[in-house]
Every structure is written in structure tokens, then in C-alpha cells.
Design an enzyme around this catalytic site. Structure first.
Site, PDB file in Angstrom:
ATOM      1  N   ARG A  78      20.828  79.947  40.615  1.00  0.00           N
ATOM      2  CA  ARG A  78      21.985  79.130  41.010  1.00  0.00           C
ATOM      3  C   ARG A  78      23.281  79.929  40.902  1.00  0.00           C
ATOM      4  O   ARG A  78      24.314  79.451  40.434  1.00  0.00           O
ATOM      5  CB  ARG A  78      22.077  77.829  40.178  1.00  0.00           C
ATOM      6  N   THR A 108      15.679  69.345  52.036  1.00  0.00           N
ATOM      7  CA  THR A 108      16.295  69.440  50.706  1.00  0.00           C
ATOM      8  C   THR A 108      16.179  68.124  49.949  1.00  0.00           C
ATOM      9  O   THR A 108      15.963  67.070  50.552  1.00  0.00           O
ATOM     10  CB  THR A 108      17.787  69.830  50.805  1.00  0.00           C
ATOM     11  N   GLU A 119      20.434  84.244  43.089  1.00  0.00           N
ATOM     12  CA  GLU A 119      19.444  84.040  42.018  1.00  0.00           C
ATOM     13  C   GLU A 119      20.034  83.186  40.888  1.00  0.00           C
ATOM     14  O   GLU A 119      21.207  83.333  40.523  1.00  0.00           O
ATOM     15  CB  GLU A 119      19.022  85.417  41.502  1.00  0.00           C
ATOM     16  N   CYS A 177      14.755  82.978  43.951  1.00  0.00           N
ATOM     17  CA  CYS A 177      14.211  82.698  42.625  1.00  0.00           C
ATOM     18  C   CYS A 177      13.082  83.698  42.411  1.00  0.00           C
ATOM     19  O   CYS A 177      11.957  83.454  42.842  1.00  0.00           O
ATOM     20  CB  CYS A 177      13.720  81.258  42.548  1.00  0.00           C
ATOM     21  N   LYS A 209      24.032  70.034  48.876  1.00  0.00           N
ATOM     22  CA  LYS A 209      23.830  70.921  50.040  1.00  0.00           C
ATOM     23  C   LYS A 209      24.219  70.183  51.325  1.00  0.00           C
ATOM     24  O   LYS A 209      24.812  70.772  52.231  1.00  0.00           O
ATOM     25  CB  LYS A 209      22.360  71.359  50.139  1.00  0.00           C
ATOM     26  N   ASP A 228      26.092  74.769  38.485  1.00  0.00           N
ATOM     27  CA  ASP A 228      25.674  75.433  39.711  1.00  0.00           C
ATOM     28  C   ASP A 228      26.825  76.318  40.182  1.00  0.00           C
ATOM     29  O   ASP A 228      27.907  75.813  40.466  1.00  0.00           O
ATOM     30  CB  ASP A 228      25.348  74.348  40.767  1.00  0.00           C
ATOM     31  N   LEU A 259      17.894  75.830  53.216  1.00  0.00           N
ATOM     32  CA  LEU A 259      18.750  76.799  52.509  1.00  0.00           C
ATOM     33  C   LEU A 259      18.044  77.096  51.202  1.00  0.00           C
ATOM     34  O   LEU A 259      18.045  76.249  50.305  1.00  0.00           O
ATOM     35  CB  LEU A 259      20.099  76.159  52.170  1.00  0.00           C
ATOM     36  N   GLN A 271       8.233  75.254  47.294  1.00  0.00           N
ATOM     37  CA  GLN A 271       9.218  74.777  48.287  1.00  0.00           C
ATOM     38  C   GLN A 271       9.386  75.802  49.417  1.00  0.00           C
ATOM     39  O   GLN A 271       9.467  75.442  50.584  1.00  0.00           O
ATOM     40  CB  GLN A 271      10.577  74.534  47.626  1.00  0.00           C
ATOM     41  N   ARG A 321      26.601  78.459  42.794  1.00  0.00           N
ATOM     42  CA  ARG A 321      26.334  78.982  44.140  1.00  0.00           C
ATOM     43  C   ARG A 321      27.473  78.686  45.106  1.00  0.00           C
ATOM     44  O   ARG A 321      28.204  77.720  44.927  1.00  0.00           O
ATOM     45  CB  ARG A 321      25.050  78.344  44.706  1.00  0.00           C
TER      46      ARG A 321
HETATM   47  N1  LIG Z   1      20.573  78.893  36.087  1.00  0.00           N
HETATM   48  C1  LIG Z   1      19.333  78.469  36.349  1.00  0.00           C
HETATM   49  N2  LIG Z   1      18.861  78.623  37.591  1.00  0.00           N
HETATM   50  C2  LIG Z   1      17.619  78.157  37.843  1.00  0.00           C
HETATM   51  C3  LIG Z   1      16.825  77.551  36.864  1.00  0.00           C
HETATM   52  N3  LIG Z   1      15.635  77.216  37.429  1.00  0.00           N
HETATM   53  C4  LIG Z   1      15.716  77.593  38.727  1.00  0.00           C
HETATM   54  N4  LIG Z   1      16.901  78.157  38.982  1.00  0.00           N
HETATM   55  C5  LIG Z   1      17.465  78.626  40.241  1.00  0.00           C
HETATM   56  O1  LIG Z   1      17.813  77.466  40.991  1.00  0.00           O
HETATM   57  C6  LIG Z   1      17.788  77.767  42.355  1.00  0.00           C
HETATM   58  C7  LIG Z   1      16.955  76.674  43.033  1.00  0.00           C
HETATM   59  O2  LIG Z   1      17.365  76.627  44.286  1.00  0.00           O
HETATM   60  P1  LIG Z   1      17.025  75.548  45.421  1.00  0.00           P
HETATM   61  O3  LIG Z   1      15.603  75.083  45.288  1.00  0.00           O
HETATM   62  O4  LIG Z   1      17.491  76.174  46.674  1.00  0.00           O
HETATM   63  O5  LIG Z   1      18.036  74.399  45.175  1.00  0.00           O
HETATM   64  P2  LIG Z   1      18.088  72.948  44.702  1.00  0.00           P
HETATM   65  O6  LIG Z   1      19.469  72.747  44.226  1.00  0.00           O
HETATM   66  O7  LIG Z   1      16.991  72.639  43.728  1.00  0.00           O
HETATM   67  O8  LIG Z   1      17.910  72.067  46.005  1.00  0.00           O
HETATM   68  P3  LIG Z   1      16.638  71.688  46.906  1.00  0.00           P
HETATM   69  O9  LIG Z   1      15.487  72.543  46.463  1.00  0.00           O
HETATM   70  O10 LIG Z   1      17.107  71.982  48.294  1.00  0.00           O
HETATM   71  O11 LIG Z   1      16.392  70.263  46.701  1.00  0.00           O
HETATM   72  C8  LIG Z   1      17.242  79.184  42.476  1.00  0.00           C
HETATM   73  O12 LIG Z   1      18.329  80.084  42.648  1.00  0.00           O
HETATM   74  C9  LIG Z   1      16.577  79.424  41.121  1.00  0.00           C
HETATM   75  O13 LIG Z   1      16.592  80.789  40.721  1.00  0.00           O
HETATM   76  C10 LIG Z   1      17.368  77.406  35.552  1.00  0.00           C
HETATM   77  O14 LIG Z   1      16.774  76.851  34.655  1.00  0.00           O
HETATM   78  N5  LIG Z   1      18.619  77.892  35.357  1.00  0.00           N
HETATM   79 ZN   LIG Z   2      12.822  78.726  40.815  1.00  0.00          ZN
END
Ligand SMILES: Nc1nc2c(ncn2[C@@H]2O[C@H](COP(=O)(O)OP(=O)(O)OP(=O)(O)O)[C@@H](O)[C@H]2O)c(=O)[nH]1
Ligand SMILES: [Zn+2]
EC number: 3.5.4.25
Length: 362
Positions: free
Chosen positions: A262, A317, A260, A222, A322, A294, A218, A238, A296
Site C-alpha cells: 500500500r 475491486t 508495494e 504484493c 479506488k 494507505d 488496478l 485476486q 498509495r
Molecule cells: N502496509 C501493508 N500492506 C499490505 C498488507 N497486506 C497487503 N498489503 C499490500 O496491500 C496492497 C493490496 O492491494 P489491492 O489488492 O490492490 O488493494 P485493495 O485496497 O485490497 O483493493 P481491492 O483488492 O481492489 O479490493 C498490496 O500493495 C499489498 O502489498 C499489510 O498488512 N500492510
Molecule cells: Zn498481498
């Protein structure tokens, strides 16, 4: 079916209005108010609202904590807008950009009487329009009449709230073959929600059997990591590592969810980055903006997997939330497959904060 917009379609209009800085009329339990997104407040509209009565600024309890304003409404606070306040006052209360350089001076007068439903409604709408979670309200006896004479979108919150709370229904639009570096046998499925929101995608690699746990990811959009190769997060590596593993195994499904930042949208994520440049970590930055860590909706991913015919996954993940959400939505997680790639000196702190504060597995 009537020709006019139903409540879901009206909600979508309301989001567009708020983004343009046009007020919407909210009603609930016999009360009515005009509401405007704080970040889109234009001085002329501000003056026109003022002429209708005294103004309230609705903010989340997260933002109230930063401002040191009292919150009597649980998750939100209603601040009385002083009579001499300017649009700049609203902007400074809603947006933390200048918190450190020019801290806002209280004391703030928080309202405790009356009902907070409409204020909460306005914040929910602003959030779902990917704006800062802050709204200016003016309770107006003549709001319903204004909706008609000024052609404003009217939202009956008693009907709208359950619609915003439910998981949006996604309809398959089209699927076509996309050969990729990671896997030649790739297929992209496009799904469209019935609420006018963002489309989401499923990338199917090979033809995974539906009766066995599928290797699944999932992925939340980003723009900075996925497309620009930003070193501030691990999203790009990733994304590519997940596709590569699916390609190597010959089967898998990657859900690309357009949530986007989170779930706060790119503009708010860049506001969060700007706060991070001032020394706040990723979670503190979200809170100062008025958001939760978060925002989402992970129900989306489970819904898409079910639509594609999967009921069990091997989930790529490091995020236990999740896994919990998948299980709660009836998708069995047969295995967690760790996804540890893309560590840089720029994202050490970000990844450590996610492990410490958001429970990510190292
Ligand atoms: N608000 C915010 N969002 C961020 C930041 N850095 C990255 N993101 C967002 O975080 C999300 C990362 O998503 P994922 O990699 O799917 O989720 P995760 O919760 O880290 O989980 P896994 O990667 O599955 O371990 C994306 O939507 C990015 O745009 C930040 O500093 N602030
Ligand atoms: Zn990112």
C-alpha cells in the site's frame, strides 16, 4: 536546457542519498537545515551532525501518538534530541520494532516554536524513498556552504514541494506480446515516470474497444502474495482471478502498479508484518510505523488508463476508495465487479480489518 540536474532530478538524488545515509540540505523560506533519514543513521555521521548544533527528530503524528509525544505541527511532531541521546535513541524513536519489549521512556520534548516546513519536507522525502517516515535535522546557518564544500544534494523545498505533490508523468517505453495461461492474447506495456521512480505496467488482454467500458483491475504490487503465494493476504488469487476473467471475456486491462505494501515499500511492509506477529492489525501496524492506512497514489492508475485510450471501466475491486479516485480523475466507473477470492484462515482477520476500518465491501 542546462546540463545540470533540474529539481525533479535533484529530488531523485536526494532519495538515493537518504537511503545511503548521506545528509541532504533542505531550504525553504530563507531557512536551511541538514536532514538525514533516521533509519540510515550512521554513528560517525551522527557525531558529525551533533557538532553542527542541536538535533531535532521529525516524526509523523501517527508515530508521536504511539510514543505519547505531543505534536504541535498538525500532521508531524518535532522532538528535541536530548544531548546524551545515542543513535540507538533515534532508532528506538523512529522504529516500533522494540516498542513492546523495551518501550521508550519519555517525556519527550516536542518543539512548538519555529517553522515545521523543513521537518515536514524531510519526512516526505524519507517516505518517497520508501524509508521509515522519520528524519534527523540540524538547522545550520552554514548549511548552504556545507552543501558546496561537502558535495551534498541541495533541495529548494519551495520548488520541490509542488513537484512531489503532482501525479508523476508516465511515459510509454515499450509494449510486446506475452501469451499467458489466462489469455494467449496478452500484451505487456511498460511505463516509466519522469521522476526516476518505479516503473508501472499495463497488461492488455485482447484488443478491448476504447469506446466501451473496459473490464479493468488496478492491482498493487504484493511480492509476498503475487509471487510467494503468501496466505496472509488475497493478492495472488485476486491477480490470477482478474486475469482469468479477462481471458474468459476475451478483453480487459490489468494495471500492475509498483506500490508495494500500500505504497510503503517491501521493507516497511515486512516491519508491519512483524508488528502483526506482535498482535497489531494491518491498520494499527501502519500507524505505529508512522504511516497512514494507505499511502498509495491511485491517480497513477487513472493516468495510465487515459494514456491507453480508456475513459470508462468495469472495475474489479472491493475497495470503494479506488472507485472514488477513478471518478475524481475523470474515469467513469460503469460497474463495480466484485473480486472475492483467496480467503484463508491466515487472512480472515486481515480481510475483516479492511472491511471494518478501510471500508472494503464484503
Ligand atoms: N502496509 C501493508 N500492506 C499490505 C498488507 N497486506 C497487503 N498489503 C499490500 O496491500 C496492497 C493490496 O492491494 P489491492 O489488492 O490492490 O488493494 P485493495 O485496497 O485490497 O483493493 P481491492 O483488492 O481492489 O479490493 C498490496 O500493495 C499489498 O502489498 C499489510 O498488512 N500492510
Ligand atoms: Zn498481498
Amino acid at each position: 536546457m542546462p546540463l545540470g540536474p533540474d529539481i525533479i532530478e535533484r529530488l531523485n538524488r536526494a532519495r538515493a542519498d537518504l537511503r545511503m545515509g548521506v545528509p541532504v540540505v533542505l531550504t525553504a523560506g530563507g531557512e536551511a537545515a541538514l536532514a538525514l533519514a533516521a533509519e540510515a543513521l550512521d554513528p560517525d555521521r551522527f557525531a558529525a551532525l551533533r557538532a553542527l548544533g542541536s538535533l531535532t527528530l521529525a516524526i509523523t503524528v501517527r508515530r508521536a501518538e504511539t510514543l505519547k509525544a505531543r505534536a504541535y505541527d498538525g500532521d508531524i511532531a518535532r522532538l528535541a534530541v536530548p544531548d546524551d541521546a545515542t543513535p540507538a535513541w533515534i532508532a528506538a524513536a523512529a522504529d516500533p520494532a522494540d516498542d513492546l519489549r523495551a518501550p521508550m521512556k519519555g517525556p519527550f520534548q516536542s518543539l512548538r516554536d519555529g517553522d515545521a516546513t523543513l521537518a515536514r519536507a524531510a519526512i516526505s522525502l524519507a517516505k518517497s524513498a520508501r524509508l521509515l517516515p522519520a528524519a534527523v535535522l540540524v538547522p545550520a546557518a552554514g548549511a548552504l556552504r556545507l552543501a558546496a564544500t561537502e558535495n551534498l544534494t541541495l533541495i529548494d523545498w519551495d520548488k520541490a514541494a509542488p513537484e512531489l505533490a503532482r501525479a508523476s508523468t508516465l511515459h510509454p517505453v515499450i509494449a510486446a506480446r506475452v501469451p499467458m495461461v489466462a489469455a494467449e492474447a496478452g500484451r505487456l506495456h511498460v511505463f516509466r515516470p519522469d521522476d526516476g521512480g518505479e516503473e508501472h505496467y499495463a497488461i492488455e488482454i485482447g484488443r478491448p474497444p476504447r469506446d466501451k467500458p473496459v473490464l479493468a483491475r488496478l492491482h498493487s504490487a504484493c511480492f509476498t502474495g503475487d509471487l510467494l503465494g503468501s496466505l496472509k493476504c488475497d493478492c495472488g488469487p485476486q491477480l490470477r482471478a482478474a486475469l482469468a476473467q479477462m481471458g474468459a471475456e476475451g478483453a480487459g486491462v490489468l494495471l500492475y502498479l509498483n506500490q508495494e505494501g500500500r505504497g510503503i515499500g517491501l521493507a516497511n511492509k515486512m516491519r508491519a508484518y512483524s508488528l502483526q506477529d506482535q498482535g497489531f492489525d494491518t491498520v494499527e501496524a501502519n500507524h505505529r510505523l508512522g504511516f497512514e492506512d494507505d499511502e498509495r497514489d491511485f491517480r497513477l492508475g487513472a493516468g495510465l488508463l487515459k494514456q491507453l485510450g480508456f475513459s470508462s471501466v468495469r472495475l474489479l475491486t472491493n475497495n470503494p476508495a479506488k472507485i472514488r479516485m477513478m471518478e475524481a480523475m475523470g474515469i467513469a466507473v460503469a460497474e463495480r465487479v466484485p473480486l472475492k477470492v483467496g480467503q484463508t484462515r491466515h487472512n480472515e482477520g486481515y480481510l475483516a480489518t479492511k472491511a471494518r476500518k478501510s471500508g472494503h465491501l464484503l
